[in-house]
Design an enzyme around this catalytic site. Structure first.
Site, short mmCIF file in Angstrom:
data_model
loop_
_atom_site.label_atom_id
_atom_site.label_comp_id
_atom_site.label_asym_id
_atom_site.label_seq_id
_atom_site.Cartn_x
_atom_site.Cartn_y
_atom_site.Cartn_z
N SER A 144 93.95 36.51 51.09
CA SER A 144 93.54 36.63 52.49
C SER A 144 94.43 37.69 53.13
O SER A 144 95.53 37.95 52.63
CB SER A 144 93.76 35.28 53.19
OG SER A 144 93.67 35.42 54.59
N TYR A 157 99.18 28.00 55.24
CA TYR A 157 98.05 28.74 54.63
C TYR A 157 98.51 30.15 54.26
O TYR A 157 98.25 30.63 53.16
CB TYR A 157 96.90 28.78 55.62
CG TYR A 157 95.68 29.54 55.15
CD1 TYR A 157 94.75 28.94 54.31
CD2 TYR A 157 95.44 30.85 55.56
CE1 TYR A 157 93.61 29.63 53.88
CE2 TYR A 157 94.32 31.54 55.15
CZ TYR A 157 93.41 30.93 54.31
OH TYR A 157 92.28 31.62 53.89
N1 LIG Z 1 86.21 32.61 55.84
C1 LIG Z 1 87.24 33.38 56.10
O1 LIG Z 1 87.39 33.93 57.19
C2 LIG Z 1 88.29 33.62 55.02
C3 LIG Z 1 89.23 34.61 55.23
C4 LIG Z 1 90.19 34.85 54.27
C5 LIG Z 1 90.19 34.13 53.11
N2 LIG Z 1 89.26 33.14 52.91
C6 LIG Z 1 89.32 32.41 51.65
O2 LIG Z 1 88.07 32.53 51.01
C7 LIG Z 1 87.86 31.41 50.14
C8 LIG Z 1 86.50 30.83 50.41
O3 LIG Z 1 86.46 30.40 51.75
P1 LIG Z 1 85.12 30.24 52.60
O4 LIG Z 1 85.38 30.85 53.90
O5 LIG Z 1 83.95 30.64 51.79
O6 LIG Z 1 85.22 28.65 52.82
P2 LIG Z 1 84.18 27.47 52.68
O7 LIG Z 1 84.87 26.29 53.26
O8 LIG Z 1 82.85 27.89 53.20
O9 LIG Z 1 84.08 27.32 51.10
C9 LIG Z 1 85.17 26.86 50.34
C10 LIG Z 1 84.62 26.08 49.15
O10 LIG Z 1 85.74 25.59 48.38
C11 LIG Z 1 85.43 24.28 47.97
N3 LIG Z 1 86.66 23.53 47.68
C12 LIG Z 1 87.56 23.02 48.55
N4 LIG Z 1 88.51 22.35 47.89
C13 LIG Z 1 88.21 22.43 46.56
C14 LIG Z 1 88.81 21.92 45.38
N5 LIG Z 1 89.92 21.16 45.42
N6 LIG Z 1 88.24 22.21 44.18
C15 LIG Z 1 87.10 22.95 44.13
N7 LIG Z 1 86.48 23.44 45.21
C16 LIG Z 1 87.03 23.18 46.42
C17 LIG Z 1 84.66 23.68 49.16
O11 LIG Z 1 83.93 22.53 48.78
C18 LIG Z 1 83.82 24.85 49.59
O12 LIG Z 1 82.56 24.86 48.94
C19 LIG Z 1 89.03 30.46 50.41
O13 LIG Z 1 90.02 30.63 49.40
C20 LIG Z 1 89.56 30.92 51.75
O14 LIG Z 1 90.92 30.61 51.92
C21 LIG Z 1 88.30 32.87 53.85
#
Ligand SMILES: NC(=O)c1ccc[n+]([C@@H]2O[C@H](COP(=O)([O-])OP(=O)(O)OC[C@H]3O[C@@H](n4cnc5c(N)ncnc54)[C@H](O)[C@@H]3O)[C@@H](O)[C@H]2O)c1
Length: 253
Positions: A144, A157
């Site tokens: 991130s 985080y």
């Molecule tokens: N959305 C943003 O703005 C953003 C920005 C930077 C980084 N990220 C990162 O991107 C990645 C995806 O995030 P997103 O925004 O798509 O979130 P999201 O919440 O839509 O999806 C995350 C997925 O991870 C799954 N998950 C959670 N815990 C888990 C576990 N213990 N084992 C297996 N699966 C698990 C959830 O069920 C979900 O389907 C994450 O690592 C997040 O930190 C997101």
């Protein structure tokens, strides 16, 4: 962009929603067989259904990335189904804290580190030997922009995503001569359920979220998926150990 080879095998964790689902769909559009993994079977099967409806090949394997036995079973299941693993996108992650460091709870620390750091390490621990045995592969971990600098009220985080970059760089150097490239992608604010939950909790964050990106909007999941496909492809053949911001210019200011 050079494309991935049709028939190759890709694994995506956290693929029931958001960035993971979009990337699973993108791998499938490239002609790859996709292993969709998540703790959420309904969402994971939804991703599989979308891939199949578009003519692609996918299967769901449930896995909690914090549990070693489940990660081992995920990789064994992938090998049993397809005999190989060419690309892995270790993307499962959570962001649950909403407070300054001194107010955060031990349970939040353990949960965030468990999924975001231990989960990425465990996935690489079992993916890399399979890739080494078949002669190579590529891994992308989701960090991130919070892994590149401060993230107020998200300090744990932020620490977890700095750790993802540390794991990525060390692993990249360890396996660089073995034809396994390992990179991280660093999204800024992307329009996913994670983002929408944050906006619901604090609606004024929506304007702030747009303003932190010089481009003037939040990112789209497809824009992260495209970066992952690039990092996996031979076009990125000389690229390993990087933490690539995909952030609308956020880290440039
Ligand atoms: N959305 C943003 O703005 C953003 C920005 C930077 C980084 N990220 C990162 O991107 C990645 C995806 O995030 P997103 O925004 O798509 O979130 P999201 O919440 O839509 O999806 C995350 C997925 O991870 C799954 N998950 C959670 N815990 C888990 C576990 N213990 N084992 C297996 N699966 C698990 C959830 O069920 C979900 O389907 C994450 O690592 C997040 O930190 C997101």
């Amino acid at each position: 962009m050079s494309r991935l080879l049709s028939g190759q095998v890709a694994l995506v964790t956290g693929a029931a929603a958001g960035i993971g689902r979009a990337t699973a769909l993108a791998f499938a559009r490239e002609g790859l067989k996709v292993v969709v993994s998540d703790i959420d079977p309904a969402g994971g099967e939804g991703t599989v259904a979308q891939i199949r409806a578009a003519g692609g090949e996918a299967r769901f394997i449930r896995c909690d990335v914090t549990r070693e036995a489940e990660v081992r079973a995920l990789i064994e299941g992938t090998q049993a189904a397809h005999g190989r693993l060419d690309y892995a996108f270790n993307n499962a992650g959570i962001d649950i804290e909403k407070s300054k460091l001194a107010d955060a709870q031990e349970s939040e620390f353990d949960a965030i580190m468990g999924v975001n750091v231990k989960g990425v390490w465990l996935c690489m621990k079992y993916e890399i030997p399979l890739m080494l045995a078949q002669g190579g592969g590529a891994i992308v971990n989701t960090a991130s922009v919070a892994g590149l600098g401060a993230a107020p009220k998200m300090g744990i985080y932020s620490a977890s995503k700095h750790a993802v970059i540390g794991l990525t760089k060390s692993a990249a150097v360890e396996y660089a001569k073995k034809n396994v490239r390992i990179n991280a992608v660093c999204p800024a604010v992307i329009d996913t359920d994670m983002y929408r939950r944050a906006i619901e909790a604090e609606p004024r964050k929506a304007e702030y979220a747009k303003a932190v990106h010089p481009i003037g909007r939040v990112g789209k999941v497809e824009e992260i998926a495209a970066a992952v496909i690039y990092l996996c492809s031979d076009t990125a053949g000389f690229t390993t150990g990087i933490a690539l911001p995909v952030d609308g210019g956020a880290t440039a200011v």
